[in-house]
Design a protein around this motif. Structure first.
Motif, short mmCIF file in Angstrom:
data_model
loop_
_atom_site.label_atom_id
_atom_site.label_comp_id
_atom_site.label_asym_id
_atom_site.label_seq_id
_atom_site.Cartn_x
_atom_site.Cartn_y
_atom_site.Cartn_z
N LEU A 226 5.08 4.07 0.39
CA LEU A 226 3.79 4.70 0.69
C LEU A 226 2.63 3.71 0.62
CD1 LEU A 226 3.89 8.23 -0.99
CD2 LEU A 226 4.40 7.57 1.36
N LEU A 227 2.71 2.76 -0.30
CA LEU A 227 1.65 1.77 -0.38
C LEU A 227 1.65 0.89 0.87
CD1 LEU A 227 -0.67 0.60 -1.97
CD2 LEU A 227 0.96 -0.80 -3.26
N THR A 228 2.83 0.55 1.37
CA THR A 228 2.91 -0.19 2.63
C THR A 228 2.34 0.64 3.77
OG1 THR A 228 4.88 -1.39 1.90
CG2 THR A 228 4.49 -1.28 4.27
N LEU A 229 2.66 1.92 3.81
CA LEU A 229 2.13 2.80 4.85
C LEU A 229 0.62 2.91 4.74
CD1 LEU A 229 2.92 4.68 7.19
CD2 LEU A 229 3.16 6.53 5.51
N HIS A 230 0.13 2.99 3.52
CA HIS A 230 -1.32 3.03 3.28
C HIS A 230 -2.00 1.78 3.86
CE1 HIS A 230 -5.06 3.83 1.02
NE2 HIS A 230 -5.07 2.53 0.79
N ARG A 231 -1.41 0.62 3.60
CA ARG A 231 -1.98 -0.61 4.13
C ARG A 231 -1.94 -0.63 5.67
NH1 ARG A 231 -5.05 -1.73 0.04
NH2 ARG A 231 -3.98 -2.62 -1.79
#
Length: 334
Positions: A226-231
């Motif tokens: 999710l953090l990758t998707l957020h970025r």
């Protein structure tokens, strides 16, 4: 059986032990509060074998500080701690004040960090072993009910060794905790909350990252995704801002990087193609539309709706030309 349950049984059964029961929310976990010295951003991150841990443990306010409140959790430490730090009370003094007023301080585990990077933590004597904390420069890590006593040290070492944005460093600390054994019960939920070091005057923009995993077999792995998707979405947003300024080359670079980060996201592919058409680059867009339609044929239903709302030019034959690159036989019914 947990101390809260033993005490409650004694009280209800009329037993001789009249000690007040401990609170009944045993959010045993590991967490970190920290300030980024480069940006001033403030954050808190947590993982636990407890449902929706982020809804009670994590608190932060731009320009003020961050709080983690856990063990037999009292969520009031969050807003109360932030209120005191907002008034300029140092974290150590704020924590002492709140603990002094808490009859169950011995089962609490709480950590504060403020906008100056001052950190303070408390691990009550009745927190379930293994329990401990480590306060460093600009951060504090804390854990209870761990498989081993090595978790706080592992978290501190990982955070200090990590580089890059604060959310990624917080996640590195959580991952190190899990690698050191983590919660003795296992894994269930996680959360990361990061706010600006200086308020923008627009509170809706001050939460830079606010991600929660409520219930998952691998919460930290899912948090990393999710953090990758957020970025990636941040890059898409920057691309949109570049389009608004007429900087198409810059926009397309941002879009391309977002797609490279999350190659299976058909949303990115489709709207990049729409942006190209809206800027007179239809020939370049057709390959993107074809890819998006292969990934999700429902996009073909959306295309005819876009000219009427200004998302695509109302040019005769344009919609038909775009739809012609899609898999016609698989077009879903409207």
């Amino acid at each position: 059986m947990k101390p809260a349950h033993v005490a409650l049984i004694a009280v209800l059964s009329g037993g001789a032990w009249a000690a007040p029961p401990a609170p009944s929310m045993p959010v045993a976990t590991y967490s970190i509060v920290a300030r980024d010295p480069a940006t001033g951003d403030l954050g808190v991150a947590v993982q636990s074998h407890w449902f929706s841990v982020g809804s009670t443990v994590t608190w932060a306010e731009a320009g003020v500080g961050a709080v983690a409140t856990q063990s037999f959790v009292d969520p009031a430490y969050g807003p109360k701690g932030l209120a005191l730090m907002r008034k300029g009370v140092a974290p150590a003094a704020a924590l002492r004040e709140l603990l002094a007023a808490d009859a169950q301080a011995d089962v609490r585990q709480v950590a504060f960090v403020d906008s100056k990077g001052r950190a303070a933590a408390h691990t009550g004597a009745r927190c379930i072993p293994g329990a401990g904390q480590h306060e460093g420069i600009g951060y504090s890590v804390q854990a209870n009910l761990m498989l081993t006593g090595e978790v706080p040290g592992a978290m501190a070492a990982a955070f200090e060794a990590s580089r890059g944005p604060l959310p990624e460093r917080l996640l590195a600390a959580l991952e190190a905790a899990q690698a050191a054994g983590g919660d003795i019960r296992g894994k269930q939920s996680a959360a990361i909350l990061v706010v600006r070091g200086t308020p923008s005057g627009k509170p809706w923009t001050d939460r830079l990252v606010d991600l929660r995993i409520e219930d998952h077999a691998e919460p930290l792995r899912e948090m990393r995704r999710l953090l990758t998707l957020h970025r990636a979405y941040e890059r898409m947003n920057r691309g949109d801002e570049a389009v608004a300024l007429g900087k198409m080359d810059e926009a397309l670079r941002e879009y391309a990087q977002a797609q490279a980060m999350v190659p299976d996201n058909d949303e990115f592919v489709f709207w990049t193609a729409v942006t190209l058409v809206a800027n007179g680059r239809t020939d370049e867009a057709l390959a993107g539309f074809a890819k998006a339609f292969r990934m999700n044929t429902s996009w073909m239903l959306l295309v005819p709706r876009l000219p009427a709302v200004g998302q695509l030019p109302d040019t005769p034959g344009l919609v038909a030309r775009i739809l012609a690159v899609g898999p016609q036989a698989e077009l879903p019914a409207p």
